[in-house]
Design an enzyme around this catalytic site. Sequence first.
Site, short mmCIF file in Angstrom:
data_model
loop_
_atom_site.label_atom_id
_atom_site.label_comp_id
_atom_site.label_asym_id
_atom_site.label_seq_id
_atom_site.Cartn_x
_atom_site.Cartn_y
_atom_site.Cartn_z
N THR A 145 0.84 -1.19 0.00
CA THR A 145 0.00 0.00 0.00
C THR A 145 0.88 1.25 0.00
OG1 THR A 145 -1.81 -1.10 1.15
CG2 THR A 145 -1.71 1.29 1.34
N GLY A 186 6.22 -0.65 -0.24
CA GLY A 186 7.06 0.51 -0.02
C GLY A 186 7.47 0.60 1.44
N GLU A 220 -0.13 -4.90 6.33
CA GLU A 220 1.16 -4.99 5.65
C GLU A 220 2.10 -5.94 6.39
OE1 GLU A 220 1.44 -0.56 3.57
OE2 GLU A 220 2.18 -0.84 5.60
#
EC number: 5.3.1.6
Length: 260
Positions: free
Chosen positions: A33, A90, A111
């Site tokens: 994300t 990221g 994540e």
Amino acid sequence: MTGELSPIDKAKFVAAKRACDYVEDGMRVGLGTGSTAAWMVRCLGELVRDDGLNIVGVPTSSRTADLARQVGINVTSLDEARWLDVTIDGADEYDGNLNLIKGGGGALLQEKIVATASDQMVVIADISKKVETLGAFPLPIEIIPFGWQTTKALVEETLIGLDVLGRTTTLRMNGDAAFVTDEGNYILDLHLHRIANPRQMSLVINQIPGVVENGLFIDICDAVVIGYGSGKVEVHDINAGTVEEDKIDFVESANLFSDL
């Protein structure tokens, strides 16, 4: 069009494009994300459409799931996939040991779950995310809404005993209301400036009642792909102890850039 991209967006794009080399036909892929991860999802979507790449994506947020479906990636849940071949995401910061701060986009819980359920985690970033010591970027922690002010006070008290330069904590907002994660939780941002011992910080913070998870990713990342505005890419592999350089050519793609 790529000619209209800023240098920072070019850096994100080339990192995302190079990271797609980690994805092979038939893989189950964790989809990160954030702005850099969005480039990766677009690049994978182009490979699915144009090259017939057959993958299953497990998104780390509802907005990534929406984007993945838009670009033609088959999406499933982690419960269905169970285990992943690779996750590409990221980071807000990374250090020389490839420890990370993540959660600037508010999806740190999903994540971290997805990343740890993968054989490999690959981070895509521009060089500005590299730091000597983690902590310049505020450390996000996800907390439950019930008694959040008490949790905040406990966090601030705990920080007194930790080796950090700042101890200010703020509730992340979305306009006039608290920001709410996909799991219905709140985010506290810890403005620490420097985290001398990230491993200790992660363990101690997670012991506080009300804290669900923190944005420190310790010993999870296997490689970082760093993009530059010139098109240069560096791949740092922590397991192999190698640094490779590459160059990505900017090729105009109607599919990839049409809606920018």
